[in-house]
Scaffold this motif. Structure first.
Motif, PDB file in Angstrom:
ATOM      1  N   GLN A   1       5.686   1.460   1.827  1.00 35.22           N
ATOM      2  CA  GLN A   1       4.894   2.581   1.325  1.00 35.22           C
ATOM      3  C   GLN A   1       5.240   2.895  -0.118  1.00 35.22           C
ATOM      4  O   GLN A   1       6.379   2.721  -0.566  1.00 35.22           O
ATOM      5  CB  GLN A   1       5.112   3.821   2.189  1.00 35.22           C
ATOM      6  CG  GLN A   1       6.479   4.463   2.025  1.00 35.22           C
ATOM      7  CD  GLN A   1       6.626   5.671   2.919  1.00 35.22           C
ATOM      8  OE1 GLN A   1       6.459   5.579   4.122  1.00 35.22           O
ATOM      9  NE2 GLN A   1       6.952   6.800   2.332  1.00 35.22           N
ATOM     10  N   PRO A   2       4.256   3.366  -0.880  1.00 34.80           N
ATOM     11  CA  PRO A   2       4.544   3.779  -2.248  1.00 34.80           C
ATOM     12  C   PRO A   2       5.364   5.070  -2.247  1.00 34.80           C
ATOM     13  O   PRO A   2       5.369   5.816  -1.271  1.00 34.80           O
ATOM     14  CB  PRO A   2       3.140   4.034  -2.834  1.00 34.80           C
ATOM     15  CG  PRO A   2       2.274   4.319  -1.659  1.00 34.80           C
ATOM     16  CD  PRO A   2       2.844   3.534  -0.515  1.00 34.80           C
ATOM     17  N   VAL A   3       6.057   5.273  -3.351  1.00 36.17           N
ATOM     18  CA  VAL A   3       6.897   6.455  -3.512  1.00 36.17           C
ATOM     19  C   VAL A   3       6.196   7.436  -4.436  1.00 36.17           C
ATOM     20  O   VAL A   3       5.811   7.065  -5.555  1.00 36.17           O
ATOM     21  CB  VAL A   3       8.275   6.068  -4.086  1.00 36.17           C
ATOM     22  CG1 VAL A   3       9.110   7.324  -4.333  1.00 36.17           C
ATOM     23  CG2 VAL A   3       8.993   5.125  -3.129  1.00 36.17           C
ATOM     24  N   GLN A   4       6.033   8.661  -3.985  1.00 36.46           N
ATOM     25  CA  GLN A   4       5.388   9.681  -4.795  1.00 36.46           C
ATOM     26  C   GLN A   4       6.411  10.685  -5.302  1.00 36.46           C
ATOM     27  O   GLN A   4       7.370  11.021  -4.618  1.00 36.46           O
ATOM     28  CB  GLN A   4       4.330  10.438  -3.977  1.00 36.46           C
ATOM     29  CG  GLN A   4       3.094   9.634  -3.692  1.00 36.46           C
ATOM     30  CD  GLN A   4       2.017  10.459  -3.016  1.00 36.46           C
ATOM     31  OE1 GLN A   4       1.528  10.088  -1.947  1.00 36.46           O
ATOM     32  NE2 GLN A   4       1.621  11.571  -3.632  1.00 36.46           N
ATOM     33  N   SER A   5       6.152  11.174  -6.500  1.00 36.14           N
ATOM     34  CA  SER A   5       6.987  12.248  -7.036  1.00 36.14           C
ATOM     35  C   SER A   5       6.133  13.144  -7.917  1.00 36.14           C
ATOM     36  O   SER A   5       5.176  12.672  -8.551  1.00 36.14           O
ATOM     37  CB  SER A   5       8.150  11.673  -7.854  1.00 36.14           C
ATOM     38  OG  SER A   5       7.666  10.943  -8.966  1.00 36.14           O
ATOM     39  N   PRO A   6       6.411  14.441  -7.964  1.00 33.33           N
ATOM     40  CA  PRO A   6       7.410  15.117  -7.138  1.00 33.33           C
ATOM     41  C   PRO A   6       6.911  15.284  -5.706  1.00 33.33           C
ATOM     42  O   PRO A   6       5.763  14.987  -5.407  1.00 33.33           O
ATOM     43  CB  PRO A   6       7.544  16.472  -7.842  1.00 33.33           C
ATOM     44  CG  PRO A   6       6.187  16.726  -8.413  1.00 33.33           C
ATOM     45  CD  PRO A   6       5.671  15.388  -8.819  1.00 33.33           C
TER      46      PRO A   6
ATOM     47  N   SER B   1       4.569   5.085  -7.263  1.00 31.94           N
ATOM     48  CA  SER B   1       5.092   3.776  -7.659  1.00 31.94           C
ATOM     49  C   SER B   1       5.317   2.908  -6.435  1.00 31.94           C
ATOM     50  O   SER B   1       5.569   3.397  -5.337  1.00 31.94           O
ATOM     51  CB  SER B   1       6.390   3.929  -8.452  1.00 31.94           C
ATOM     52  OG  SER B   1       7.379   4.514  -7.647  1.00 31.94           O
ATOM     53  N   SER B   2       5.229   1.607  -6.675  1.00 30.50           N
ATOM     54  CA  SER B   2       5.357   0.643  -5.584  1.00 30.50           C
ATOM     55  C   SER B   2       6.299  -0.476  -5.986  1.00 30.50           C
ATOM     56  O   SER B   2       6.414  -0.802  -7.170  1.00 30.50           O
ATOM     57  CB  SER B   2       3.982   0.074  -5.231  1.00 30.50           C
ATOM     58  OG  SER B   2       4.084  -0.964  -4.282  1.00 30.50           O
ATOM     59  N   SER B   3       6.937  -1.067  -4.996  1.00 33.10           N
ATOM     60  CA  SER B   3       7.805  -2.207  -5.270  1.00 33.10           C
ATOM     61  C   SER B   3       7.013  -3.523  -5.178  1.00 33.10           C
ATOM     62  O   SER B   3       7.553  -4.583  -5.469  1.00 33.10           O
ATOM     63  CB  SER B   3       8.965  -2.237  -4.271  1.00 33.10           C
ATOM     64  OG  SER B   3       8.466  -2.298  -2.951  1.00 33.10           O
ATOM     65  N   LYS B   4       5.744  -3.438  -4.774  1.00 35.98           N
ATOM     66  CA  LYS B   4       4.930  -4.639  -4.615  1.00 35.98           C
ATOM     67  C   LYS B   4       3.869  -4.705  -5.705  1.00 35.98           C
ATOM     68  O   LYS B   4       3.450  -3.684  -6.244  1.00 35.98           O
ATOM     69  CB  LYS B   4       4.237  -4.641  -3.245  1.00 35.98           C
ATOM     70  CG  LYS B   4       5.171  -4.608  -2.063  1.00 35.98           C
ATOM     71  CD  LYS B   4       4.411  -4.647  -0.757  1.00 35.98           C
ATOM     72  CE  LYS B   4       3.867  -6.028  -0.490  1.00 35.98           C
ATOM     73  NZ  LYS B   4       3.312  -6.158   0.876  1.00 35.98           N
ATOM     74  N   ALA B   5       3.427  -5.918  -5.999  1.00 31.55           N
ATOM     75  CA  ALA B   5       2.321  -6.095  -6.933  1.00 31.55           C
ATOM     76  C   ALA B   5       1.064  -5.495  -6.309  1.00 31.55           C
ATOM     77  O   ALA B   5       0.744  -5.768  -5.158  1.00 31.55           O
ATOM     78  CB  ALA B   5       2.110  -7.573  -7.217  1.00 31.55           C
TER      79      ALA B   5
ATOM     80  N   CYS C   1      -1.278   9.124  -2.642  1.00 32.81           N
ATOM     81  CA  CYS C   1      -1.724   7.865  -3.216  1.00 32.81           C
ATOM     82  C   CYS C   1      -1.658   6.818  -2.130  1.00 32.81           C
ATOM     83  O   CYS C   1      -0.790   6.854  -1.253  1.00 32.81           O
ATOM     84  CB  CYS C   1      -0.897   7.462  -4.437  1.00 32.81           C
ATOM     85  SG  CYS C   1       0.779   6.888  -4.091  1.00 32.81           S
ATOM     86  N   GLY C   2      -2.598   5.895  -2.171  1.00 36.73           N
ATOM     87  CA  GLY C   2      -2.610   4.769  -1.249  1.00 36.73           C
ATOM     88  C   GLY C   2      -2.658   3.505  -2.087  1.00 36.73           C
ATOM     89  O   GLY C   2      -3.369   3.443  -3.086  1.00 36.73           O
ATOM     90  N   THR C   3      -1.889   2.528  -1.690  1.00 33.50           N
ATOM     91  CA  THR C   3      -1.843   1.294  -2.463  1.00 33.50           C
ATOM     92  C   THR C   3      -2.247   0.097  -1.614  1.00 33.50           C
ATOM     93  O   THR C   3      -1.999   0.057  -0.404  1.00 33.50           O
ATOM     94  CB  THR C   3      -0.426   1.054  -3.025  1.00 33.50           C
ATOM     95  OG1 THR C   3       0.507   1.049  -1.943  1.00 33.50           O
ATOM     96  CG2 THR C   3      -0.042   2.127  -4.017  1.00 33.50           C
ATOM     97  N   GLU C   4      -2.901  -0.832  -2.264  1.00 32.06           N
ATOM     98  CA  GLU C   4      -3.290  -2.090  -1.609  1.00 32.06           C
ATOM     99  C   GLU C   4      -2.667  -3.249  -2.363  1.00 32.06           C
ATOM    100  O   GLU C   4      -2.691  -3.289  -3.586  1.00 32.06           O
ATOM    101  CB  GLU C   4      -4.809  -2.266  -1.634  1.00 32.06           C
ATOM    102  CG  GLU C   4      -5.541  -1.468  -0.581  1.00 32.06           C
ATOM    103  CD  GLU C   4      -7.017  -1.790  -0.555  1.00 32.06           C
ATOM    104  OE1 GLU C   4      -7.648  -1.772  -1.620  1.00 32.06           O
ATOM    105  OE2 GLU C   4      -7.546  -2.038   0.536  1.00 32.06           O
TER     106      GLU C   4
END
Lengths: 109, 115
Positions: free
Chosen positions: A2-7, A23-27, A88-91
């Protein structure tokens, strides 16, 4: 992953600005932003595609830095109606949309 | 504007009972999803469905869960033997295509309460 949201949470007075980061650790192929009010369904705000684009929706805009695998949501001159939880949602390649834990935004008069 | 509709809005069920949550996706959409949101927590992906079969599923989506598109309009989530921890909001979503610029549209959700 999962992506990390802040704050995690932010309180604003009407008219103030805020930035929510994702932010995400994946491309990433794309970043989706949704707003959810208490007891309601998530409502789509915007999608950003890889290529580093920026989008706007009235006083809410977002950017996507593909190299850093980060997206930021910008809320300017906040209104009471902006209160809610922003997800946020990431693909990524071969992975479905994964949501972050959300940022709770409270706008007070 | 077309929308995703879910029924019922609230379902109360005894632990161990089967429950079926129903969704009618937007008519020209081809991709369908179920998500779960435990109170106060994030939206969690359960399963995606395309061309009458599951395309992705999460670890949450174990053998107790199944999905079906019994006709041309409905998309259902079945929980075979409910547990207390299944209590959550369940959201259905649909998407016109799989291209990255296609948003998912969410229904209003079904609140499932397991007693």
């Amino acid at each position: 992953q999962q992506p990390v949201q802040s704050p995690q949470a932010v309180i604003l007075r009407e008219g103030e600005d805020a930035v929510i980061n994702c932010s995400s650790s994946k491309a990433l192929y794309s970043v989706h932003w949704y707003r959810q009010k208490h007891g309601e369904a998530p409502v789509f705000l915007m999608i950003l595609l890889k290529g580093g684009e920026q989008k706007g929706h009235e006083k809410i805009s977002a950017s996507f830095n593909e190299k850093k695998q980060q997206s930021s949501l910008y809320l300017t001159a906040s209104q009471l109606s902006y209160s809610g939880t922003y997800f946020c949602g990431t693909e990524s390649l071969n992975t479905p949309l994964v949501f972050g834990k959300g940022t709770r935004l409270s706008v007070i008069a | 504007e077309p929308e995703v509709t879910q029924t019922p809005s609230h379902q109360v069920t005894q632990m161990g009972q089967e429950v079926i949550l129903r969704c009618v996706p937007i008519s020209n959409h081809l991709y369908f999803y179920w998500y779960r949101q435990i109170l106060g927590q994030k939206v969690e992906f359960l399963v995606s469905f395309y061309n009458n079969e599951i395309s992705e599923k999460s670890e949450i989506f174990d053998d107790q869960f199944s999905v079906e598109r019994p006709d041309g309009s409905n998309f259902t989530l079945k929980i075979r033997s409910t547990k207390l921890e299944d209590s959550a909001m369940y959201f259905c979503a649909s998407r016109r295509g799989q291209a990255n610029n296609q948003p998912q549209h969410f229904g209003d959700g079904t609140r499932l309460s397991i007693l």
